[in-house]
Design a protein around this motif. Structure first.
Motif, PDB file in Angstrom:
ATOM      1  N   PRO A  59      -4.634  -8.765  -4.280  1.00 30.39           N
ATOM      2  CA  PRO A  59      -5.404 -10.008  -4.392  1.00 30.39           C
ATOM      3  C   PRO A  59      -4.774 -11.140  -3.591  1.00 30.39           C
ATOM      4  N   GLY A  60      -5.609 -12.052  -3.159  1.00 27.22           N
ATOM      5  CA  GLY A  60      -5.157 -13.236  -2.440  1.00 27.22           C
ATOM      6  C   GLY A  60      -6.055 -14.407  -2.748  1.00 27.22           C
ATOM      7  N   SER A  61      -5.642 -15.599  -2.339  1.00 27.77           N
ATOM      8  CA  SER A  61      -6.419 -16.792  -2.631  1.00 27.77           C
ATOM      9  C   SER A  61      -7.671 -16.896  -1.763  1.00 27.77           C
ATOM     10  N   LYS A  62      -7.641 -16.324  -0.567  1.00 24.24           N
ATOM     11  CA  LYS A  62      -8.798 -16.378   0.327  1.00 24.24           C
ATOM     12  C   LYS A  62      -9.359 -15.005   0.645  1.00 24.24           C
ATOM     13  N   HIS A  63      -8.529 -13.974   0.584  1.00 27.77           N
ATOM     14  CA  HIS A  63      -8.979 -12.619   0.887  1.00 27.77           C
ATOM     15  C   HIS A  63      -8.355 -11.656  -0.124  1.00 27.77           C
ATOM     16  N   THR A  64      -9.038 -10.551  -0.351  1.00 27.41           N
ATOM     17  CA  THR A  64      -8.519  -9.485  -1.198  1.00 27.41           C
ATOM     18  C   THR A  64      -8.644  -8.164  -0.451  1.00 27.41           C
ATOM     19  N   GLY A  65      -7.576  -7.406  -0.425  1.00 26.70           N
ATOM     20  CA  GLY A  65      -7.593  -6.113   0.230  1.00 26.70           C
ATOM     21  C   GLY A  65      -7.741  -4.986  -0.780  1.00 26.70           C
ATOM     22  N   LEU A  66      -8.597  -4.029  -0.462  1.00 27.28           N
ATOM     23  CA  LEU A  66      -8.792  -2.830  -1.276  1.00 27.28           C
ATOM     24  C   LEU A  66      -8.513  -1.619  -0.402  1.00 27.28           C
ATOM     25  N   ALA A  67      -7.840  -0.628  -0.958  1.00 31.42           N
ATOM     26  CA  ALA A  67      -7.504   0.581  -0.209  1.00 31.42           C
ATOM     27  C   ALA A  67      -7.677   1.798  -1.098  1.00 31.42           C
ATOM     28  N   VAL A  68      -8.251   2.847  -0.526  1.00 31.52           N
ATOM     29  CA  VAL A  68      -8.341   4.156  -1.176  1.00 31.52           C
ATOM     30  C   VAL A  68      -7.322   5.054  -0.485  1.00 31.52           C
ATOM     31  N   PHE A  69      -6.415   5.642  -1.251  1.00 26.19           N
ATOM     32  CA  PHE A  69      -5.351   6.432  -0.651  1.00 26.19           C
ATOM     33  C   PHE A  69      -5.001   7.603  -1.558  1.00 26.19           C
ATOM     34  N   THR A  70      -4.273   8.532  -0.986  1.00 28.29           N
ATOM     35  CA  THR A  70      -3.730   9.663  -1.728  1.00 28.29           C
ATOM     36  C   THR A  70      -2.218   9.576  -1.690  1.00 28.29           C
ATOM     37  N   GLU A  71      -1.590  10.074  -2.729  1.00 30.43           N
ATOM     38  CA  GLU A  71      -0.129  10.062  -2.806  1.00 30.43           C
ATOM     39  C   GLU A  71       0.342  11.489  -3.049  1.00 30.43           C
ATOM     40  N   ARG A  72       1.057  12.040  -2.083  1.00 27.64           N
ATOM     41  CA  ARG A  72       1.562  13.396  -2.165  1.00 27.64           C
ATOM     42  C   ARG A  72       3.042  13.387  -1.796  1.00 27.64           C
ATOM     43  N   GLY A  73       3.881  13.791  -2.698  1.00 28.92           N
ATOM     44  CA  GLY A  73       5.306  13.852  -2.411  1.00 28.92           C
ATOM     45  C   GLY A  73       5.927  12.505  -2.116  1.00 28.92           C
ATOM     46  N   GLY A  74       5.446  11.449  -2.756  1.00 30.52           N
ATOM     47  CA  GLY A  74       5.999  10.121  -2.528  1.00 30.52           C
ATOM     48  C   GLY A  74       5.484   9.423  -1.290  1.00 30.52           C
ATOM     49  N   SER A  75       4.561  10.046  -0.539  1.00 35.91           N
ATOM     50  CA  SER A  75       4.004   9.449   0.672  1.00 35.91           C
ATOM     51  C   SER A  75       2.536   9.115   0.435  1.00 35.91           C
ATOM     52  N   ARG A  76       2.152   7.899   0.787  1.00 37.09           N
ATOM     53  CA  ARG A  76       0.778   7.459   0.612  1.00 37.09           C
ATOM     54  C   ARG A  76       0.034   7.498   1.937  1.00 37.09           C
ATOM     55  N   THR A  77      -1.131   8.121   1.942  1.00 33.21           N
ATOM     56  CA  THR A  77      -1.971   8.227   3.126  1.00 33.21           C
ATOM     57  C   THR A  77      -3.279   7.508   2.868  1.00 33.21           C
ATOM     58  N   GLY A  78      -3.602   6.536   3.710  1.00 35.74           N
ATOM     59  CA  GLY A  78      -4.821   5.756   3.535  1.00 35.74           C
ATOM     60  C   GLY A  78      -6.051   6.548   3.917  1.00 35.74           C
TER      61      GLY A  78
END
Length: 208
Positions: A59-78
């Protein structure tokens, strides 16, 4: 690319190249263009193995970022990301203008209007319209993403008012989709000054 089964239930997202092959072979049809969603014609969610994805909110005051990702073995892939542009400033200016117009109208020499000043109580859990807009916008997009992808968890970074060091990935708040993935917007315990109506989408890696 988001993928749905033949009954409209979400499946794991696929690579754009695989989506093109599915469309070319006639196994899938276009369900939605923006964002691009496919619907398979020969597969059901009950016959598929789902690994699930996670949703991150910054979240932010002017913009909010949303991301869908997977987490495998401690690594996140968008898999998918978008940015919501807030209209909080426009809402504030419009409310200020409306209040000024009403104040002028009430001061004119018109018919008698009974004074009303003691019946303006706010309900419990009331939020300012600009903040309500941000919360509802973010909630709306998270709800859409859960319809297009098998979301298993929702993460939220620290509030914009907190110092930068406390907004690192280790300080993400987590909710499980099996229970309430976000706080009740009517309870007054809102910590998301975020949301919007316009979205700019992108695909890439989540660098957390």
């Amino acid at each position: 690319m988001f993928v749905l089964d033949k009954h409209g239930q979400p499946l794991d997202p696929c690579h754009p190249a695989r989506a093109r092959r599915l469309l070319a072979s006639g196994r899938a049809v276009i369900h939605r263009h923006t964002p691009f969603v496919l619907r398979l014609r020969d597969r059901a969610a009950a016959d598929s193995t789902l690994q699930g994805v996670e949703v991150g909110i910054d979240p932010g005051s002017k913009h909010t970022g949303l991301a869908v990702f997977t987490e495998r073995g401690g690594s996140r892939t968008g898999m998918y990301s978008l940015q919501l542009d807030h209209r909080g400033g426009q809402i504030r200016d419009k409310l200020t203008s409306r209040a000024a117009l009403r104040r002028v109208r009430r001061s004119r020499d018109l018919r008698y209007r009974a004074p009303r000043f003691s019946n303006r109580t706010k309900p419990k859990g009331w939020l300012a319209p600009s903040l309500r807009h941000r919360v509802d916008g973010t909630m709306s997009w998270v709800s859409r993403l859960t319809r297009w992808a098998p979301v298993t968890a929702v993460h939220e970074s620290g509030s914009p008012s907190t110092p930068t060091p406390s907004r690192r990935a280790s300080h993400w708040k987590e909710w499980s989709i099996s229970r309430a993935p976000w706080p009740d917007t009517r309870s007054g315990s809102i910590c998301w000054p975020s949301g919007g109506v316009r979205a700019r989408t992108a695909v890439g890696r989540v660098c957390r």
